[in-house]
Motif scaffolding. Sequence first.
Motif, PDB file in Angstrom:
ATOM      1  N   PRO A  73       0.842  -1.207   0.000  1.00 60.63           N
ATOM      2  CA  PRO A  73       0.000   0.000   0.000  1.00 60.63           C
ATOM      3  C   PRO A  73       0.874   1.252   0.000  1.00 60.63           C
ATOM      4  CG  PRO A  73      -0.763  -1.593   1.635  1.00 60.63           C
ATOM      5  CD  PRO A  73       0.563  -2.093   1.139  1.00 60.63           C
ATOM      6  N   GLU A  74       0.439   2.230  -0.749  1.00 55.84           N
ATOM      7  CA  GLU A  74       1.216   3.468  -0.830  1.00 55.84           C
ATOM      8  C   GLU A  74       1.164   4.214   0.493  1.00 55.84           C
ATOM      9  OE1 GLU A  74       0.659   7.678  -3.097  1.00 55.84           O
ATOM     10  OE2 GLU A  74       0.625   5.889  -4.360  1.00 55.84           O
ATOM     11  N   PRO A  75       2.315   4.571   1.067  1.00 52.38           N
ATOM     12  CA  PRO A  75       2.311   5.316   2.329  1.00 52.38           C
ATOM     13  C   PRO A  75       1.737   6.706   2.141  1.00 52.38           C
ATOM     14  CG  PRO A  75       4.520   5.220   1.408  1.00 52.38           C
ATOM     15  CD  PRO A  75       3.670   4.309   0.565  1.00 52.38           C
ATOM     16  N   ALA A  76       1.130   7.208   3.191  1.00 47.51           N
ATOM     17  CA  ALA A  76       0.544   8.545   3.128  1.00 47.51           C
ATOM     18  C   ALA A  76       1.644   9.590   3.057  1.00 47.51           C
ATOM     19  CB  ALA A  76      -0.329   8.783   4.352  1.00 47.51           C
ATOM     20  N   CYS A  77       1.354  10.680   2.377  1.00 47.41           N
ATOM     21  CA  CYS A  77       2.297  11.787   2.307  1.00 47.41           C
ATOM     22  C   CYS A  77       2.146  12.655   3.548  1.00 47.41           C
ATOM     23  CB  CYS A  77       2.050  12.635   1.056  1.00 47.41           C
ATOM     24  SG  CYS A  77       2.328  11.753  -0.494  1.00 47.41           S
ATOM     25  N   HIS A  78       3.263  13.085   4.087  1.00 44.58           N
ATOM     26  CA  HIS A  78       3.255  13.963   5.258  1.00 44.58           C
ATOM     27  C   HIS A  78       4.048  15.217   4.912  1.00 44.58           C
ATOM     28  CE1 HIS A  78       1.608  10.679   7.664  1.00 44.58           C
ATOM     29  NE2 HIS A  78       2.551   9.896   7.160  1.00 44.58           N
ATOM     30  N   GLY A  79       4.102  16.119   5.806  1.00 45.82           N
ATOM     31  CA  GLY A  79       4.890  17.330   5.594  1.00 45.82           C
ATOM     32  C   GLY A  79       4.050  18.585   5.715  1.00 45.82           C
ATOM     33  N   THR A  80       4.666  19.606   6.292  1.00 51.17           N
ATOM     34  CA  THR A  80       4.022  20.904   6.478  1.00 51.17           C
ATOM     35  C   THR A  80       4.859  21.966   5.796  1.00 51.17           C
ATOM     36  OG1 THR A  80       3.152  20.229   8.632  1.00 51.17           O
ATOM     37  CG2 THR A  80       3.228  22.602   8.172  1.00 51.17           C
ATOM     38  N   SER A  81       4.233  22.836   5.047  1.00 54.28           N
ATOM     39  CA  SER A  81       4.965  23.877   4.341  1.00 54.28           C
ATOM     40  C   SER A  81       5.610  24.846   5.324  1.00 54.28           C
ATOM     41  CB  SER A  81       4.029  24.646   3.412  1.00 54.28           C
ATOM     42  OG  SER A  81       4.692  25.764   2.864  1.00 54.28           O
ATOM     43  N   LEU A  82       6.900  25.060   5.173  1.00 52.94           N
ATOM     44  CA  LEU A  82       7.605  26.021   6.012  1.00 52.94           C
ATOM     45  C   LEU A  82       7.178  27.448   5.680  1.00 52.94           C
ATOM     46  CD1 LEU A  82      11.160  24.412   5.840  1.00 52.94           C
ATOM     47  CD2 LEU A  82       9.377  24.069   7.553  1.00 52.94           C
ATOM     48  N   VAL A  83       6.668  27.646   4.484  1.00 52.67           N
ATOM     49  CA  VAL A  83       6.154  28.967   4.119  1.00 52.67           C
ATOM     50  C   VAL A  83       4.951  29.303   4.985  1.00 52.67           C
ATOM     51  CG1 VAL A  83       5.109  30.330   2.276  1.00 52.67           C
ATOM     52  CG2 VAL A  83       6.986  28.775   1.752  1.00 52.67           C
ATOM     53  N   ASP A  84       4.028  28.359   5.114  1.00 57.28           N
ATOM     54  CA  ASP A  84       2.843  28.598   5.936  1.00 57.28           C
ATOM     55  C   ASP A  84       3.226  28.869   7.382  1.00 57.28           C
ATOM     56  OD1 ASP A  84       1.187  28.218   3.785  1.00 57.28           O
ATOM     57  OD2 ASP A  84       0.795  26.107   4.227  1.00 57.28           O
ATOM     58  N   GLU A  85       4.213  28.108   7.883  1.00 54.64           N
ATOM     59  CA  GLU A  85       4.632  28.307   9.267  1.00 54.64           C
ATOM     60  C   GLU A  85       5.260  29.676   9.465  1.00 54.64           C
ATOM     61  OE1 GLU A  85       7.370  26.112  12.630  1.00 54.64           O
ATOM     62  OE2 GLU A  85       5.990  25.043  11.327  1.00 54.64           O
ATOM     63  N   MET A  86       6.046  30.107   8.499  1.00 56.02           N
ATOM     64  CA  MET A  86       6.667  31.418   8.631  1.00 56.02           C
ATOM     65  C   MET A  86       5.628  32.526   8.583  1.00 56.02           C
ATOM     66  SD  MET A  86       9.846  33.101   6.570  1.00 56.02           S
ATOM     67  CE  MET A  86      10.975  32.232   7.646  1.00 56.02           C
ATOM     68  N   LYS A  87       4.658  32.387   7.707  1.00 55.05           N
ATOM     69  CA  LYS A  87       3.591  33.392   7.633  1.00 55.05           C
ATOM     70  C   LYS A  87       2.915  33.564   8.984  1.00 55.05           C
ATOM     71  CE  LYS A  87       2.129  32.760   2.797  1.00 55.05           C
ATOM     72  NZ  LYS A  87       1.014  32.271   1.940  1.00 55.05           N
ATOM     73  N   ALA A  88       2.699  32.443   9.683  1.00 56.24           N
ATOM     74  CA  ALA A  88       1.979  32.476  10.949  1.00 56.24           C
ATOM     75  C   ALA A  88       2.845  32.925  12.117  1.00 56.24           C
ATOM     76  CB  ALA A  88       1.401  31.090  11.245  1.00 56.24           C
ATOM     77  N   LYS A  89       4.108  32.525  12.144  1.00 56.79           N
ATOM     78  CA  LYS A  89       4.925  32.736  13.334  1.00 56.79           C
ATOM     79  C   LYS A  89       5.959  33.845  13.200  1.00 56.79           C
ATOM     80  CE  LYS A  89       4.210  28.139  15.190  1.00 56.79           C
ATOM     81  NZ  LYS A  89       4.789  26.941  15.824  1.00 56.79           N
TER      82      LYS A  89
END
Length: 357
Positions: free
Chosen positions: A47-63
Amino acid sequence: MNVSFFSGTRFERLQGLLLWLIAAIHVAVLASLVLVLGSLTAHAQQPEPACHGTSLVDEMKAKDPAAYQRIVAEGDKVPNGKGIFWKIEKPGTATSWLLGTMHVTDPRVLKMPAGADAALTDAKTIIVESAEVLDEQKAMGSVLANPELTMFTDGTSIEKLLSKDDLALLESGLKQRGIPLAAVSRMKPWMLMAFVSLPACEMARKAKAEAFLDKRIAMDAAAAGKSVKGLETYAEQLGAMASIPTDIHLKSLVETIKLGAKMDDVFETMTDLYLSGEMGLTIPLLKQVAPDGSDDEGYAEFEELIVTKRNHLMAERAAPILSEGNVFMAVGALHLPGEEGLVELLRKQGFSVTRAN
């Protein structure tokens, strides 16, 4: 992931890794050809593993919105840094098109921008980075004919180049992907980068022989009876990577493994920038936020050999084909922006190049 990932040596690592990931993504296109990694095929039935990961762009925009705005301001200065789909015109010839691609199988990437499907359907000639993508046996022959580009042929192995601790990290990282170190120990480190940097979901799709965007474009065009032309050979592309000093490749390989699961965030950041068409933000994101002491010299060498030099070669070889008109050209998106990017170089060739999206 918390904001500390942007601080200190963490972001210094990220700076180099994002740059080398650009190359690793490109090299991963060849992964299915170098089936020393035959173990990858075993994963094709799983089975294909799920993709993970969070955009660092989104995190920078917020923090850190102030830092993000500084990056945006710098990105705005990059010529042709916005948009991945462009119209190419010249008096007396039919309109042609230029699409910046990402060499991955991500379904989000495979969905081309508005207007690109119609342009591709109507085009008479298709240009991709290498037409060898249509014939994997021929491409394999090209790779095998130049073993020194991808493998150590002088008795050297990765075990002899890494410290005991770094070698243990590499072995563990490869094991997580189902790849025994012994099977790849004579591969050049930049080849190994492809197998430890790409998300597991992307590697699984490649193991199933799913087509990345450029290959799908070429295959669909060939099936429709269109002429498909390449701007480079695989041997030329491999040669560009092999020309960079081994110690730089080794450093990037080790740092990539140390980041482990954080590489999914790096990859998601690259994808986020691509999908938003903000290619001009890529380098400012790295260089403005990274602390002093980052490897500017290493990046300069990378940029010259892997990006700038190839941009000029692509523009030179594409010009006579584009002069015939009615062409759809698809190449890696990071070849488009900048003073020596393809958009600007084609303008110097006498073409009018304007954003289509």
